[in-house]
Design a protein around this motif. Structure first.
Motif, PDB file in Angstrom:
ATOM      1  N   ILE A   1      42.426  41.613  52.410  1.00 62.74           N
ATOM      2  CA  ILE A   1      41.962  42.380  51.260  1.00 62.74           C
ATOM      3  C   ILE A   1      40.477  42.674  51.436  1.00 62.74           C
ATOM      4  O   ILE A   1      39.750  41.880  52.035  1.00 62.74           O
ATOM      5  CB  ILE A   1      42.224  41.619  49.941  1.00 62.74           C
ATOM      6  CG1 ILE A   1      41.942  42.507  48.721  1.00 62.74           C
ATOM      7  CG2 ILE A   1      41.443  40.315  49.885  1.00 62.74           C
ATOM      8  CD1 ILE A   1      42.419  41.895  47.414  1.00 62.74           C
TER       9      ILE A   1
ATOM     10  N   ALA B   1      41.805  41.008  41.468  1.00 65.47           N
ATOM     11  CA  ALA B   1      42.685  40.310  42.416  1.00 65.47           C
ATOM     12  C   ALA B   1      43.190  39.003  41.830  1.00 65.47           C
ATOM     13  O   ALA B   1      44.382  38.667  41.948  1.00 65.47           O
ATOM     14  CB  ALA B   1      41.950  40.064  43.726  1.00 65.47           C
TER      15      ALA B   1
ATOM     16  N   VAL C   1      43.126  47.724  43.718  1.00 66.35           N
ATOM     17  CA  VAL C   1      43.623  46.404  44.087  1.00 66.35           C
ATOM     18  C   VAL C   1      45.120  46.336  43.797  1.00 66.35           C
ATOM     19  O   VAL C   1      45.555  46.494  42.654  1.00 66.35           O
ATOM     20  CB  VAL C   1      42.888  45.290  43.323  1.00 66.35           C
ATOM     21  CG1 VAL C   1      43.438  43.919  43.719  1.00 66.35           C
ATOM     22  CG2 VAL C   1      41.389  45.358  43.598  1.00 66.35           C
TER      23      VAL C   1
END
Length: 432
Positions: free
Chosen positions: A123, A134, A356
């Protein structure tokens, strides 16, 4: 042109500097400033923070009455209780076998399933807002896939100081890539590389980028062997680094005690990267059987990032749309072949640019590729924990593990899609 005549990069990973970066991202400079009188050169650790009177501390919480799933064993415990103190699990199991401290703060989990916090193994967290999102989507731990200007180093410290604002993070620093672009401004010790007419390609230049990353405190090194799939003007099967160049990156990282994750697509590129000694292969849509056998032999991890490829389907750009439709089935087949051979698989979203993705979406794609529900869940728990070197800390809710958990509204073994939308998230004993 080589860069060996330049002075070595300075080690500027200071406690004050890292905290200042984290504070700037969070917008809370005063709250996270270094304590007066603290050493300006000592790296931040839990012990040094405690000595300064500014030690991060986890929360105290009891998760009560849920159905607990242990991904390591597959054991399911109904009416379970998880006791967390100072951010660490002190007890977990059936109600009859767990003593609950009097006066505990209780999170009612009745009617819900309780799992350990999930791990996103690829990520890109460039802002505090992305880091917080997240966590809210269930990724309580993560591995960075690099950032442009060392933001992930600061996010890592933000996570230590304010756990509910960011995942526990393994930072990668900046990308070891031929064209650094504006990233050359990420550190003064990178600026000599701007003189290189052919970019970061020589052994000396490759070593310098790794050395600067290490000096800044990177936990892992990120490099590439192929161009990008997400840019229509690039050919993802075109190779940008050779086996010899990748070997230089791996050797430089190894001297600093770090592993390497490698962006890759073509079979030759994947094979060159694996035989050069990388720790994990990222994307890898066209990885072949000979390379998968080599990965099993070496213990190389595979991070397919299927959600990133799936996200190209339906793009307004016909090149990306076609690329997504072509690559996703190949990637699913590669992931299943890897799993059946015993190659360790981990889940990563490759989220970046403010978008995200929930790590649960990648787990769902792992399942759709042919993995059992439990094995798919393991790609974002116990498997990922081993890759990050956190196998005694995350991936389970057992005594001594981190107090990170997600609560979901249904049985994930029957409907894995529930992992995409956690009902509640607990990070280091703090309900988010």
């Amino acid at each position: 042109m080589c860069v060996e005549n330049c002075p070595p990069p300075s080690n500027r990973l200071t406690r004050r500097g890292v905290l200042a970066g984290a504070a700037a991202l969070a917008g809370t400079t005063a709250a996270l400033a270094a304590a007066p009188g603290a050493s300006a050169t000592a790296p931040m650790t839990r012990a040094s923070a405690a000595r300064s009177g500014n030690a991060p501390r986890g929360g105290d919480l009891v998760i009560d009455g849920g159905t607990l799933l242990d991904p390591a064993t597959g054991e399911v415990t109904e009416d379970a209780v998880v006791v967390i103190r100072d951010g660490v699990v002190r007890a977990a199991g059936p109600r009859a076998r767990v003593d609950v401290p009097k006066g505990s703060t209780v999170l009612d989990a009745r009617g819900q399933w309780v799992l350990p916090g999930l791990v996103d193994s690829h990520i890109h967290l460039n802002t505090a807002a992305e880091a917080k999102t997240a966590v809210r989507l269930g990724a309580t731990s993560a591995r960075s896939g690099s950032t442009n200007f060392y933001q992930d180093i600061a996010v890592r410290e933000l996570a230590r100081q304010a756990p509910k604002l960011a995942p526990r993070l393994r930072a990668a620093g900046i990308f070891v890539t031929p064209d650094l672009g504006d990233t050359v401004l990420g550190d003064p010790d990178l600026t000599p590389l701007a003189r290189l007419s052919d970019g970061v390609r020589s052994a000396e230049a490759l070593r310098r980028v790794v050395q600067v990353n290490l000096a800044r405190g990177a936990d892992v090194i990120k490099t590439r062997v192929n161009e990008r799939a997400g840019l229509p003007e690039q050919d993802p099967l075109a190779q940008v680094y050779s086996y010899e160049q990748l070997s230089e990156v791996v050797a430089a990282a190894k001297r600093g005690g770090k592993g390497v994750l490698c962006h890759s697509y073509s079979e030759k590129g994947c094979h060159d990267a694996v035989t050069a000694g990388i720790t994990s292969l990222e994307h890898g849509a066209f990885v072949g059987e000979r390379t998968l056998h080599e990965m099993r032999r070496r213990g190389t991890y595979f991070t397919p990032t299927m959600i990133a490829i799936a996200g190209m389907i339906g793009s307004s750009d016909p090149v990306l749309d076609e690329r997504g439709r072509t690559y996703l089935p190949k990637l699913k087949a590669a992931a299943l072949a890897a799993h059946e051979l015993g190659v360790p698989l981990v889940s990563g979203t490759d989220s970046s640019g403010g978008e995200v993705e929930p790590i649960g979406s990648e787990i769902e794609l792992m399942h759709s590729a042919g993995l059992s529900t439990l094995d798919a869940i393991r790609t974002a728990t116990v498997n990922a924990a081993r890759l990050l070197g956190l196998d005694g800390t995350v991936g389970r809710l057992a005594r001594g593990f981190a107090g990170d958990a997600i609560l979901v509204s249904g049985d994930p073994l029957a409907d894995i899609s529930v992992l995409k939308k956690p009902a509640r998230v607990v990070r280091s004993g703090i309900a988010v």
